[in-house]
Design a protein around this motif. Sequence first.
Motif, PDB file in Angstrom:
ATOM      1  N   SER A  61     -59.228 -21.621  -0.464  1.00 52.66           N
ATOM      2  CA  SER A  61     -59.697 -20.246  -0.489  1.00 52.66           C
ATOM      3  C   SER A  61     -60.396 -19.893   0.818  1.00 52.66           C
ATOM      4  O   SER A  61     -61.062 -20.708   1.421  1.00 52.66           O
ATOM      5  CB  SER A  61     -60.679 -20.087  -1.646  1.00 52.66           C
ATOM      6  OG  SER A  61     -61.273 -18.814  -1.601  1.00 52.66           O
ATOM      7  N   GLY A 114     -62.346 -14.893  -2.159  1.00 52.06           N
ATOM      8  CA  GLY A 114     -61.142 -14.798  -2.967  1.00 52.06           C
ATOM      9  C   GLY A 114     -61.169 -15.597  -4.237  1.00 52.06           C
ATOM     10  O   GLY A 114     -60.456 -15.302  -5.161  1.00 52.06           O
ATOM     11  N   CYS A 122     -47.771 -14.943  -5.991  1.00 53.39           N
ATOM     12  CA  CYS A 122     -47.595 -13.520  -5.747  1.00 53.39           C
ATOM     13  C   CYS A 122     -46.169 -13.287  -5.273  1.00 53.39           C
ATOM     14  O   CYS A 122     -45.663 -14.015  -4.427  1.00 53.39           O
ATOM     15  CB  CYS A 122     -48.577 -13.024  -4.693  1.00 53.39           C
ATOM     16  SG  CYS A 122     -50.265 -12.955  -5.295  1.00 53.39           S
ATOM     17  N   ASP A 160     -50.023  -6.319 -11.971  1.00 53.55           N
ATOM     18  CA  ASP A 160     -51.086  -6.145 -10.982  1.00 53.55           C
ATOM     19  C   ASP A 160     -52.162  -7.216 -11.130  1.00 53.55           C
ATOM     20  O   ASP A 160     -52.773  -7.623 -10.164  1.00 53.55           O
ATOM     21  CB  ASP A 160     -51.733  -4.765 -11.110  1.00 53.55           C
ATOM     22  CG  ASP A 160     -50.788  -3.649 -10.711  1.00 53.55           C
ATOM     23  OD1 ASP A 160     -49.846  -3.924  -9.936  1.00 53.55           O
ATOM     24  OD2 ASP A 160     -50.986  -2.518 -11.181  1.00 53.55           O
ATOM     25  N   HIS A 161     -52.411  -7.639 -12.371  1.00 54.76           N
ATOM     26  CA  HIS A 161     -53.334  -8.743 -12.623  1.00 54.76           C
ATOM     27  C   HIS A 161     -52.835  -9.504 -13.853  1.00 54.76           C
ATOM     28  O   HIS A 161     -52.105  -8.958 -14.684  1.00 54.76           O
ATOM     29  CB  HIS A 161     -54.778  -8.249 -12.822  1.00 54.76           C
ATOM     30  CG  HIS A 161     -54.977  -7.529 -14.119  1.00 54.76           C
ATOM     31  ND1 HIS A 161     -54.708  -6.190 -14.271  1.00 54.76           N
ATOM     32  CD2 HIS A 161     -55.398  -7.966 -15.331  1.00 54.76           C
ATOM     33  CE1 HIS A 161     -54.959  -5.831 -15.516  1.00 54.76           C
ATOM     34  NE2 HIS A 161     -55.378  -6.880 -16.177  1.00 54.76           N
ATOM     35  N   ARG A 172     -55.285 -11.733  -9.386  1.00 52.64           N
ATOM     36  CA  ARG A 172     -54.515 -10.648  -8.791  1.00 52.64           C
ATOM     37  C   ARG A 172     -54.066 -11.105  -7.404  1.00 52.64           C
ATOM     38  O   ARG A 172     -54.450 -12.171  -6.936  1.00 52.64           O
ATOM     39  CB  ARG A 172     -55.335  -9.372  -8.709  1.00 52.64           C
ATOM     40  CG  ARG A 172     -56.546  -9.462  -7.815  1.00 52.64           C
ATOM     41  CD  ARG A 172     -57.360  -8.171  -7.876  1.00 52.64           C
ATOM     42  NE  ARG A 172     -58.545  -8.264  -7.082  1.00 52.64           N
ATOM     43  CZ  ARG A 172     -58.622  -7.938  -5.790  1.00 52.64           C
ATOM     44  NH1 ARG A 172     -57.557  -7.494  -5.163  1.00 52.64           N
ATOM     45  NH2 ARG A 172     -59.746  -8.044  -5.126  1.00 52.64           N
ATOM     46  N   CYS A 173     -53.271 -10.292  -6.740  1.00 50.00           N
ATOM     47  CA  CYS A 173     -52.802 -10.617  -5.394  1.00 50.00           C
ATOM     48  C   CYS A 173     -53.663  -9.895  -4.354  1.00 50.00           C
ATOM     49  O   CYS A 173     -53.995  -8.723  -4.524  1.00 50.00           O
ATOM     50  CB  CYS A 173     -51.344 -10.200  -5.201  1.00 50.00           C
ATOM     51  SG  CYS A 173     -50.195 -11.213  -6.127  1.00 50.00           S
ATOM     52  N   ARG A 174     -54.001 -10.608  -3.291  1.00 48.97           N
ATOM     53  CA  ARG A 174     -54.660 -10.006  -2.145  1.00 48.97           C
ATOM     54  C   ARG A 174     -53.943 -10.542  -0.906  1.00 48.97           C
ATOM     55  O   ARG A 174     -53.911 -11.749  -0.690  1.00 48.97           O
ATOM     56  CB  ARG A 174     -56.132 -10.377  -2.068  1.00 48.97           C
ATOM     57  CG  ARG A 174     -56.794  -9.719  -0.826  1.00 48.97           C
ATOM     58  CD  ARG A 174     -58.227 -10.130  -0.602  1.00 48.97           C
ATOM     59  NE  ARG A 174     -59.073  -9.711  -1.705  1.00 48.97           N
ATOM     60  CZ  ARG A 174     -60.183 -10.354  -2.061  1.00 48.97           C
ATOM     61  NH1 ARG A 174     -60.567 -11.418  -1.411  1.00 48.97           N
ATOM     62  NH2 ARG A 174     -60.896  -9.922  -3.075  1.00 48.97           N
ATOM     63  N   ASP A 175     -53.346  -9.645  -0.151  1.00 44.92           N
ATOM     64  CA  ASP A 175     -52.574 -10.012   1.047  1.00 44.92           C
ATOM     65  C   ASP A 175     -51.482 -11.030   0.720  1.00 44.92           C
ATOM     66  O   ASP A 175     -51.234 -11.962   1.477  1.00 44.92           O
ATOM     67  CB  ASP A 175     -53.490 -10.553   2.141  1.00 44.92           C
ATOM     68  CG  ASP A 175     -54.504  -9.527   2.601  1.00 44.92           C
ATOM     69  OD1 ASP A 175     -54.159  -8.324   2.638  1.00 44.92           O
ATOM     70  OD2 ASP A 175     -55.647  -9.920   2.912  1.00 44.92           O
ATOM     71  N   VAL A 234     -55.590 -14.509  -5.959  1.00 44.03           N
ATOM     72  CA  VAL A 234     -57.037 -14.701  -5.864  1.00 44.03           C
ATOM     73  C   VAL A 234     -57.648 -14.409  -7.222  1.00 44.03           C
ATOM     74  O   VAL A 234     -57.074 -13.694  -8.042  1.00 44.03           O
ATOM     75  CB  VAL A 234     -57.699 -13.790  -4.796  1.00 44.03           C
ATOM     76  CG1 VAL A 234     -57.226 -14.157  -3.402  1.00 44.03           C
ATOM     77  CG2 VAL A 234     -57.455 -12.337  -5.090  1.00 44.03           C
ATOM     78  N   ASP A 261     -59.894 -12.529  -9.671  1.00 46.02           N
ATOM     79  CA  ASP A 261     -60.388 -11.154  -9.735  1.00 46.02           C
ATOM     80  C   ASP A 261     -61.815 -11.194 -10.259  1.00 46.02           C
ATOM     81  O   ASP A 261     -62.061 -11.509 -11.417  1.00 46.02           O
ATOM     82  CB  ASP A 261     -59.496 -10.326 -10.658  1.00 46.02           C
ATOM     83  CG  ASP A 261     -59.799  -8.837 -10.591  1.00 46.02           C
ATOM     84  OD1 ASP A 261     -60.753  -8.452  -9.900  1.00 46.02           O
ATOM     85  OD2 ASP A 261     -59.072  -8.080 -11.231  1.00 46.02           O
ATOM     86  N   ASP A 273     -63.808  -8.544 -10.297  1.00 50.56           N
ATOM     87  CA  ASP A 273     -64.219  -7.169 -10.594  1.00 50.56           C
ATOM     88  C   ASP A 273     -64.477  -6.926 -12.063  1.00 50.56           C
ATOM     89  O   ASP A 273     -64.746  -5.805 -12.460  1.00 50.56           O
ATOM     90  CB  ASP A 273     -63.135  -6.184 -10.112  1.00 50.56           C
ATOM     91  CG  ASP A 273     -62.969  -6.217  -8.607  1.00 50.56           C
ATOM     92  OD1 ASP A 273     -63.919  -6.628  -7.918  1.00 50.56           O
ATOM     93  OD2 ASP A 273     -61.887  -5.832  -8.136  1.00 50.56           O
TER      94      ASP A 273
END
Length: 161
Positions: A58, A62, A104, A131-132, A149-152, A156, A158, A160
């Motif tokens: 990581s 993330g 992803c 999306d997640h 979820r996906c980041r770049d 990663v 999530d 939130d």
Amino acid sequence: MDRRSLLAVTGWLATTAAATLVGLAAVDLVGADIGGTVGGVRTEQDVARALAASVPASTGAGGPTATPTGAGGPTVAPTTAGPSTPGAARRGFVTAGGSVEAECGPAGVRVVTWSPAPGYRTKDDDRGPDDHVEIRFVGASDEHELRLRCRDGVPVRDLDD
């Protein structure tokens, strides 16, 4: 005991001993393959090294790295969600309740494999692609949920929620 009975008992004992020795020699000749696990049994440290070698660590906030800490790491063969997407970025996540490997792809994040830790089971899983995704490991006294979820283009955790 007469001579005939004594010879019968001695012959039976000799035959039994010979059969036992032949059986032991056959098992020794075949080796561990007769009852061993395909690929061998892996320790928690072996699993941690394999995850660390196959999954990028990581960066930033993330989520966790692929190396499990403490007891309760994966010791059960993983369950597979489906075929992998070629060229997709994969990453492993470990909690006390179990481990998850996600990737992803064009359709979003997708759980590739998951493995509950001993004493845990999977409940209310959403494996994606989406999306997640969420996997919840439920034990007798607690539960651990991974929301990813996906980041770049990389899975990663999530945070939130």
